[in-house]
Every structure is written in C-alpha cells, then in structure tokens.
Write an enzyme that holds these catalytic residues in place. Structure first.
Site, PDB file in Angstrom:
ATOM      1  N   SER A  13       0.593  -1.136  -0.013  1.00 46.98           N
ATOM      2  CA  SER A  13      -0.028   0.118  -0.253  1.00 46.98           C
ATOM      3  C   SER A  13       0.570   1.500  -0.346  1.00 46.98           C
ATOM      4  CB  SER A  13      -0.922  -0.002   0.926  1.00 46.98           C
ATOM      5  OG  SER A  13      -0.298  -0.122   2.405  1.00 46.98           O
ATOM      6  N   ASN A  14       1.629   1.075   0.491  1.00 44.54           N
ATOM      7  CA  ASN A  14       3.123   2.629   0.458  1.00 44.54           C
ATOM      8  C   ASN A  14       3.865   2.362  -0.644  1.00 44.54           C
ATOM      9  OD1 ASN A  14       3.454   3.658   3.352  1.00 44.54           O
ATOM     10  ND2 ASN A  14       3.271   2.238   3.536  1.00 44.54           N
ATOM     11  N   LYS A  91      13.644  -7.654   4.420  1.00 45.69           N
ATOM     12  CA  LYS A  91      14.563  -8.137   4.496  1.00 45.69           C
ATOM     13  C   LYS A  91      15.737  -7.371   4.937  1.00 45.69           C
ATOM     14  CE  LYS A  91      13.316 -12.529   3.200  1.00 45.69           C
ATOM     15  NZ  LYS A  91      13.096 -13.224   4.448  1.00 45.69           N
ATOM     16  N   ILE A  93      19.163  -4.732   4.275  1.00 48.16           N
ATOM     17  CA  ILE A  93      19.911  -4.505   2.414  1.00 48.16           C
ATOM     18  C   ILE A  93      21.071  -5.064   3.041  1.00 48.16           C
ATOM     19  CG2 ILE A  93      20.312  -2.780   1.054  1.00 48.16           C
ATOM     20  CD1 ILE A  93      17.738  -3.426   0.894  1.00 48.16           C
ATOM     21  N   HIS A 109       9.380   3.117   8.935  1.00 46.69           N
ATOM     22  CA  HIS A 109       8.802   2.402  10.267  1.00 46.69           C
ATOM     23  C   HIS A 109       7.590   2.732  11.439  1.00 46.69           C
ATOM     24  CE1 HIS A 109      10.203  -0.542  13.352  1.00 46.69           C
ATOM     25  NE2 HIS A 109       9.174   0.136  13.894  1.00 46.69           N
ATOM     26  N   GLU A 179       1.277   6.458   8.028  1.00 52.40           N
ATOM     27  CA  GLU A 179       2.475   5.835   6.598  1.00 52.40           C
ATOM     28  C   GLU A 179       1.688   6.626   5.188  1.00 52.40           C
ATOM     29  OE1 GLU A 179       3.227   2.357   7.174  1.00 52.40           O
ATOM     30  OE2 GLU A 179       1.983   1.639   8.711  1.00 52.40           O
TER      31      GLU A 179
HETATM   32  C1  GRF Z   1       3.490  -1.346   6.546  1.00 52.06           C
HETATM   33  O1  GRF Z   1       3.090  -0.324   8.331  1.00 52.06           O
HETATM   34  C2  GRF Z   1       4.911  -0.370   7.377  1.00 52.06           C
HETATM   35  O2  GRF Z   1       5.502   0.190   8.145  1.00 52.06           O
HETATM   36  C3  GRF Z   1       6.093  -1.595   7.284  1.00 52.06           C
HETATM   37  O3  GRF Z   1       5.775  -2.636   7.051  1.00 52.06           O
HETATM   38  C4  GRF Z   1       3.509  -2.419   6.359  1.00 52.06           C
HETATM   39  C5  GRF Z   1       3.959  -1.953   5.264  1.00 52.06           C
HETATM   40  O4  GRF Z   1       2.994  -2.365   4.372  1.00 52.06           O
HETATM   41  N1  GRF Z   1       7.716  -1.298   7.098  1.00 52.06           N
HETATM   42  P1  GRF Z   1       2.694  -2.057   2.864  1.00 52.06           P
HETATM   43  O5  GRF Z   1       2.765  -3.249   2.250  1.00 52.06           O
HETATM   44  O6  GRF Z   1       3.314  -0.840   2.427  1.00 52.06           O
HETATM   45  O7  GRF Z   1       0.897  -1.749   2.719  1.00 52.06           O
END
Ligand code: GRF
Length: 212
Positions: A13-14, A91, A93, A109, A179
């Site tokens: 989703s990010n 993972k 880097i 995070h 986020e």
């Molecule tokens: C998010 O909560 C991010 O903070 C963490 O993993 C999750 C990723 O969510 N690193 P998405 O795959 O971006 O929906």
C-alpha cells in the site's frame, strides 16, 4: 526526474501511494523497478498492472549477503536507479548496497523510533508491542537506511493519538493512514532539496523552486 526503485515484501500500500504521487507529479520521480523477496507479494501484481519492471530476488537463493547484494546492484544499475525506497520490505539490505547508495535509501517504520524498532520489529509485531506497552501516542518514522536495522538518521516523523484504540489492529489502521502521508512527504523533501547527514540528524537545505 529521479529514477527510484521500490523494495516491497507484502501488499504494497505504501508502494501504491508513492506510485500515484509520481503519476500525479507530486514526486519528481519515476519508479524504474519494483524489487521483492516474495514472489507472492501483492505489490508485484500492482507493479505488473502499471507496467513497472518487476524483479524477484529472494535472499535465500544466494550463498551470501554479498552475492545477494551483487545481484541487487546488477538490477539497480540495469534500471539506472538513483534512489531506493523500502516500502514494507522485511529483509536486510546488504552492506554493499547500502555503501553504493549512501544516504539514498529511505525506509518507513510504523512506530516512533527508536522506540519499538530493531530486528524482528515489523508489521503487527510493532503494533502489538505498542498496545501492550499502553502508550498513548504512536506514529510513523521515515529514516535513511544504514547498516543497522531501523537505526538510520530520521527524516520525518508523524505522531498518532492512539488513546481511543482498543486493539493493535486499530493502531495499525491509524498508523498506516499516516504512513501514506509521511512517506511521500519525506521522499519529496529529499528529492527536491539538498540534504546532508550530521551524526544522527538529517539537515535539509530547502531550495526555492521556480514555480514556472
Ligand atoms: C507498513 O506498516 C510499513 O510501516 C511496514 O510494513 C508495512 C507495509 O505495508 N514497514 P504495505 O505493504 O506498504 O501496505
């Protein structure tokens, strides 16, 4: 226009949020590669739909972190990548990749580092620990990546009021919404301005952009 690679292990989703911000012109960037360790990652399906080149590189397929890093560097060079975004990538880097992209790898995070961070603290584990600790505020941290987990210099944080949250899932939902705002905002800051790192601080020198 900066060529970026997005690394994602899960639903993405990010990644999707960042993609839409590049298409909308909010981010002066082009996603030149989606790299995942997980063939089943939802992020891969989205990348394919948007015709973003996909590369699956499971660390376990390589004899060492250095060889794995060498493969990542081959892909990154092939796609002329200048900046790396870790969008839910679980993972480590490899050091040779971190060294090849000094202060040009950004991670998100889902908590206010240095609290609730470090090895093994990801996804729902973070929100469960936050819930169990009974804290009233959680949040999001966007930071540069160095060779330790979740320990790089912080670019941007957003606090989230979780007093009304009755479960870790509720916390996760509230934090994820932030986020999706914080990650593009932090990326825009770094892509549009000059910045340097002094110790644990990221110093950003805002450049006046000609509006035309
Ligand atoms: C998010 O909560 C991010 O903070 C963490 O993993 C999750 C990723 O969510 N690193 P998405 O795959 O971006 O929906």
């Amino acid at each position: 226009m900066v060529n970026i690679a997005v690394f994602a292990s899960g639903r993405g989703s990010n990644f999707q949020t960042i993609y839409h911000k590049t298409v909308a012109g909010y981010l002066p960037a082009k996603i030149a590669a989606l790299i995942s360790d997980n063939r089943a990652a939802g992020a891969i399906e989205f990348a394919r739909e948007q015709r973003i080149p996909v590369f699956v590189a499971p660390p376990g397929d390589f004899p060492s972190p250095e060889v794995f890093g060498g493969e990542l560097l081959r892909i990154l060079k092939l796609q002329a990548v200048e900046f790396i975004v870790l969008a839910g990538y679980l993972k480590k880097i490899p050091a040779n990749v971190v060294d090849a992209f000094p202060n040009r790898i950004l991670n998100i995070h889902p908590a206010l580092l240095p609290s609730f961070g470090g090895k093994g603290m990801y996804g729902m584990r973070v929100h469960q620990a936050v819930f169990d600790a009974g804290v009233k505020v959680s949040g999001v941290t966007v930071h540069l990546v160095n060779n330790e987990y979740d320990a790089g210099p912080i670019v941007l944080q957003r606090a989230v009021d979780i007093r009304e949250c009755r479960s870790p899932e509720e916390i996760a939902r509230k934090v994820l919404a932030q986020e999706h705002r914080a990650f593009p905002e932090a990326l825009k800051l770094l892509l549009e301005n000059e910045y340097r790192v002094e110790g644990r601080r990221v110093i950003i020198r805002k450049i006046k952009h000609d509006p035309h």
